[in-house]
Design a protein around this motif. Structure first.
Motif, PDB file in Angstrom:
ATOM      1  N   LEU A  26       0.826  -1.204   0.000  1.00  0.00           N
ATOM      2  CA  LEU A  26       0.000   0.000   0.000  1.00  0.00           C
ATOM      3  C   LEU A  26       0.859   1.253   0.000  1.00  0.00           C
ATOM      4  CD1 LEU A  26      -2.821   1.214   0.109  1.00  0.00           C
ATOM      5  CD2 LEU A  26      -2.768   0.991   2.602  1.00  0.00           C
ATOM      6  N   LEU A  27       1.970   1.217   0.745  1.00  0.00           N
ATOM      7  CA  LEU A  27       2.869   2.367   0.777  1.00  0.00           C
ATOM      8  C   LEU A  27       3.510   2.592  -0.594  1.00  0.00           C
ATOM      9  CD1 LEU A  27       4.252   4.587   2.394  1.00  0.00           C
ATOM     10  CD2 LEU A  27       6.032   2.934   3.009  1.00  0.00           C
ATOM     11  N   GLU A  28       3.910   1.520  -1.251  1.00  0.00           N
ATOM     12  CA  GLU A  28       4.531   1.648  -2.573  1.00  0.00           C
ATOM     13  C   GLU A  28       3.547   2.235  -3.582  1.00  0.00           C
ATOM     14  OE1 GLU A  28       7.508   1.513  -5.401  1.00  0.00           O
ATOM     15  OE2 GLU A  28       7.626   1.197  -3.231  1.00  0.00           O
ATOM     16  N   ILE A  29       2.306   1.785  -3.549  1.00  0.00           N
ATOM     17  CA  ILE A  29       1.286   2.308  -4.464  1.00  0.00           C
ATOM     18  C   ILE A  29       1.004   3.781  -4.166  1.00  0.00           C
ATOM     19  CG2 ILE A  29      -1.154   2.146  -5.100  1.00  0.00           C
ATOM     20  CD1 ILE A  29      -0.926  -0.883  -4.656  1.00  0.00           C
ATOM     21  N   SER A  30       0.887   4.113  -2.883  1.00  0.00           N
ATOM     22  CA  SER A  30       0.610   5.497  -2.499  1.00  0.00           C
ATOM     23  C   SER A  30       1.729   6.425  -2.950  1.00  0.00           C
ATOM     24  CB  SER A  30       0.423   5.593  -0.984  1.00  0.00           C
ATOM     25  OG  SER A  30      -0.678   4.822  -0.547  1.00  0.00           O
ATOM     26  N   MET A  31       2.968   6.007  -2.756  1.00  0.00           N
ATOM     27  CA  MET A  31       4.097   6.841  -3.143  1.00  0.00           C
ATOM     28  C   MET A  31       4.193   6.988  -4.658  1.00  0.00           C
ATOM     29  SD  MET A  31       5.258   8.031  -0.421  1.00  0.00           S
ATOM     30  CE  MET A  31       6.629   8.906  -1.177  1.00  0.00           C
ATOM     31  N   THR A  32       3.783   5.977  -5.386  1.00  0.00           N
ATOM     32  CA  THR A  32       3.756   6.087  -6.851  1.00  0.00           C
ATOM     33  C   THR A  32       2.754   7.145  -7.291  1.00  0.00           C
ATOM     34  OG1 THR A  32       4.390   3.757  -7.115  1.00  0.00           O
ATOM     35  CG2 THR A  32       3.363   4.843  -9.017  1.00  0.00           C
ATOM     36  N   LEU A  33       1.587   7.142  -6.667  1.00  0.00           N
ATOM     37  CA  LEU A  33       0.585   8.171  -6.975  1.00  0.00           C
ATOM     38  C   LEU A  33       1.097   9.560  -6.595  1.00  0.00           C
ATOM     39  CD1 LEU A  33      -2.689   6.375  -5.802  1.00  0.00           C
ATOM     40  CD2 LEU A  33      -1.985   6.851  -8.145  1.00  0.00           C
ATOM     41  N   VAL A  34       1.824   9.634  -5.494  1.00  0.00           N
ATOM     42  CA  VAL A  34       2.390  10.920  -5.076  1.00  0.00           C
ATOM     43  C   VAL A  34       3.405  11.418  -6.102  1.00  0.00           C
ATOM     44  CG1 VAL A  34       3.876  12.034  -3.369  1.00  0.00           C
ATOM     45  CG2 VAL A  34       1.970  10.608  -2.612  1.00  0.00           C
ATOM     46  N   LYS A  35       4.232  10.517  -6.621  1.00  0.00           N
ATOM     47  CA  LYS A  35       5.214  10.897  -7.635  1.00  0.00           C
ATOM     48  C   LYS A  35       4.523  11.455  -8.875  1.00  0.00           C
ATOM     49  CE  LYS A  35       8.760   7.577  -6.186  1.00  0.00           C
ATOM     50  NZ  LYS A  35       9.498   6.339  -6.554  1.00  0.00           N
ATOM     51  N   TRP A  36       3.421  10.837  -9.247  1.00  0.00           N
ATOM     52  CA  TRP A  36       2.659  11.370 -10.389  1.00  0.00           C
ATOM     53  C   TRP A  36       2.131  12.764 -10.070  1.00  0.00           C
ATOM     54  CZ3 TRP A  36      -0.779   6.467 -11.662  1.00  0.00           C
ATOM     55  CH2 TRP A  36       0.048   5.458 -12.178  1.00  0.00           C
ATOM     56  N   ALA A  37       1.645  12.943  -8.846  1.00  0.00           N
ATOM     57  CA  ALA A  37       1.094  14.246  -8.470  1.00  0.00           C
ATOM     58  C   ALA A  37       2.170  15.325  -8.474  1.00  0.00           C
ATOM     59  CB  ALA A  37       0.441  14.163  -7.094  1.00  0.00           C
ATOM     60  N   MET A  38       3.407  14.955  -8.143  1.00  0.00           N
ATOM     61  CA  MET A  38       4.474  15.946  -8.050  1.00  0.00           C
ATOM     62  C   MET A  38       4.803  16.562  -9.405  1.00  0.00           C
ATOM     63  SD  MET A  38       4.893  16.219  -4.927  1.00  0.00           S
ATOM     64  CE  MET A  38       6.148  17.483  -5.091  1.00  0.00           C
ATOM     65  N   TYR A  39       4.450  15.883 -10.496  1.00  0.00           N
ATOM     66  CA  TYR A  39       4.654  16.497 -11.813  1.00  0.00           C
ATOM     67  C   TYR A  39       3.786  17.750 -11.969  1.00  0.00           C
ATOM     68  CZ  TYR A  39       7.176  12.309 -13.338  1.00  0.00           C
ATOM     69  OH  TYR A  39       8.100  11.304 -13.460  1.00  0.00           O
ATOM     70  N   LEU A  40       2.698  17.796 -11.205  1.00  0.00           N
ATOM     71  CA  LEU A  40       1.791  18.946 -11.270  1.00  0.00           C
ATOM     72  C   LEU A  40       2.207  20.062 -10.306  1.00  0.00           C
ATOM     73  CD1 LEU A  40      -1.747  17.256 -11.373  1.00  0.00           C
ATOM     74  CD2 LEU A  40      -0.678  18.578 -13.212  1.00  0.00           C
ATOM     75  N   ALA A  41       3.164  19.793  -9.420  1.00  0.00           N
ATOM     76  CA  ALA A  41       3.479  20.741  -8.354  1.00  0.00           C
ATOM     77  C   ALA A  41       3.804  22.148  -8.858  1.00  0.00           C
ATOM     78  CB  ALA A  41       4.621  20.206  -7.487  1.00  0.00           C
ATOM     79  N   PRO A  42       4.718  22.320  -9.828  1.00  0.00           N
ATOM     80  CA  PRO A  42       4.997  23.693 -10.283  1.00  0.00           C
ATOM     81  C   PRO A  42       3.782  24.388 -10.869  1.00  0.00           C
ATOM     82  CG  PRO A  42       6.709  22.171 -11.014  1.00  0.00           C
ATOM     83  CD  PRO A  42       5.586  21.337 -10.493  1.00  0.00           C
ATOM     84  N   TRP A  43       2.982  23.626 -11.637  1.00  0.00           N
ATOM     85  CA  TRP A  43       1.768  24.202 -12.220  1.00  0.00           C
ATOM     86  C   TRP A  43       0.737  24.499 -11.134  1.00  0.00           C
ATOM     87  CZ3 TRP A  43       2.174  25.663 -17.109  1.00  0.00           C
ATOM     88  CH2 TRP A  43       3.114  25.031 -17.919  1.00  0.00           C
TER      89      TRP A  43
END
Length: 432
Positions: free
Chosen positions: A209-226
């Motif tokens: 569950l932690l690995e899946i959650s962190m993967t989703l977080v990594k995807w979200a971080m692509y949006l961080a500057p925007w």
């Protein structure tokens, strides 16, 4: 005859552009900072002061610009509960005994209580000394008939009992972060003393569950500057850069207190962690910029954990325990802001707070700040309850709503700095 230098100029420009893009692309903090600056520019262009577009157009444009930011917060919110629960449980199971866990938890609680008390006390002191609401008291916005000063009497025994989530399903559905943290602490403590062979499937599921959650977080971080760009542009387009003009004294009082609290954290880092304050700020710059832009300490939990482990060299077990817990209970910046706001509203309304009332305010803020959800705007909700409890007219809160988001950015930045500070201080606790 053409100069032989000219043909090489486009190549040099392209090389420079590539170097700049490569440098920025490898540094999240640089991308976030660029988004922050561009967001200020875009928001200023749409703001009422500029007068280039109508109010309705500015609001509509700001809403569209904020879409990446709202998506970013939605994705983080989607994985926040499992991420917090798994991080706390795994942090408690990270190679430490129950005695070591008690040591870490006790030190964290002491740090949070002391710093929150310092923040609230500093806010009350600055609020009474500078008296930012005194100038507005002459406006007679509120009459004495509206005032019935009576300090609140929090039911401490009930408060302690209610910390335990009797209905975990309701806590999860209502996203009650304090209840979720307490539930995670109970699960982690039980898993720590239970038979590891029997709990192995549960622990394996946590890893997945932690690995899946962190993967989703990594995807979200692509949006961080925007996200940073859009959220700031939206705020400035709606309120304008001059929104703080009528409340300058109040805003400057809060900012002075938050700056003093930030300096306090840096002094603690220098004295007790033996780290250079400027290097510490450089290491956590990307987290602070994201916290400033989103006004949410919960939203930066994944990045805070990653930064604590990679940049500050905090053991993963300690970071997984202190960061999610700190994002829920470590709210010294919020306590300081609320203390100044209570003094401001009391002065504006003509309510004289006795030394006993001021002491009660500090104690109340310590209790209410611990467990305040790390989401934007929650400070106003807590402030309303405190103000009403002291008999101060709540109508005055409408005056500070216009600058609340601005101050929310700064106090969230201070809160996150506190989370990372205590993580560094406790990084060797597992070895004690």
């Amino acid at each position: 005859m053409s100069s032989p230098v000219h043909p090489t100029q486009p190549s040099r420009v392209r090389d420079l552009q590539w170097e700049v893009r490569s440098w920025v692309g490898a540094r999240l903090w640089a991308q976030v900072l660029l988004g922050l600056l561009l967001g200020i520019v875009a928001g200023a262009a749409l703001s009422p002061e500029a007068g280039w577009v109508s109010r309705s157009t500015a609001v509509s444009a700001g809403a569209w610009l904020a879409v990446p930011g709202r998506l970013f917060l939605a994705i983080i919110g989607m994985v926040l509960i499992p991420l917090v629960m798994v991080s706390i449980i795994k942090g408690m199971l990270g190679g430490g005994s129950m005695a070591q866990l008690k040591s870490v938890g006790l030190r964290l609680l002491v740090f949070v209580t002391l710093t929150t008390g310092i923040g609230a006390g500093l806010g009350v002191g600055l609020g009474q000394w500078i008296a930012p609401g005194a100038a507005l008291a002459e406006a007679d916005a509120f009459t004495p008939a509206q005032v019935a000063a009576r300090p609140p009497t929090p039911d401490l025994p009930s408060l302690i009992v209610n910390l335990v989530p009797a209905n975990p399903q309701a806590a999860l559905a209502e996203r009650d972060m304090l209840a979720i943290v307490v539930l995670s602490l109970f699960l982690g403590a039980a898993a720590l003393v239970a038979d590891r062979k029997k709990t192995a499937p549960f622990l394996g599921a946590l890893d997945g569950l932690l690995e899946i959650s962190m993967t989703l977080v990594k995807w979200a971080m692509y949006l961080a500057p925007w996200a940073v760009f859009g959220l700031l542009a939206d705020v400035i387009a709606r309120s304008g850069l001059g929104a703080v003009a009528s409340l300058t004294s109040y805003v400057l009082t809060v900012l002075a207190g938050l700056l003093a609290l930030m300096v306090f954290y840096l002094v603690v880092i220098a004295l007790f962690a033996r780290r250079h304050p400027l290097q510490f700020l450089k290491d956590i710059a990307s987290v602070l910029l994201l916290a400033f832009s989103t006004s949410s300490s919960a939203a930066v939990i994944p990045l805070s954990i990653d930064t604590a482990v990679r940049q500050l060299h905090v053991p993963e077990s300690v970071a997984n325990f202190t960061i999610p817990l700190g994002a829920t209970i470590n709210m010294a910046g919020t306590a300081l802001y609320q203390a100044v706001a209570v003094c401001f509203l009391a002065q504006m309304s003509g309510v004289v707070l006795s030394p006993e009332s001021l002491a009660t305010i500090v104690i109340t803020l310590i209790v209410t700040s611990i467990g305040a959800p790390g989401t934007p705007g929650v400070g106003i909700v807590i402030l309303s309850n405190i103000v009403a409890g002291f008999g101060i007219p709540t109508a005055g809160i409408a005056l500070i709503l216009g600058v609340d988001r601005l101050l929310d950015m700064f106090r969230t930045t201070v809160n996150v700095t506190g989370d990372l500070t205590v993580s560094v201080l406790l990084r060797g606790a597992r070895k004690d």
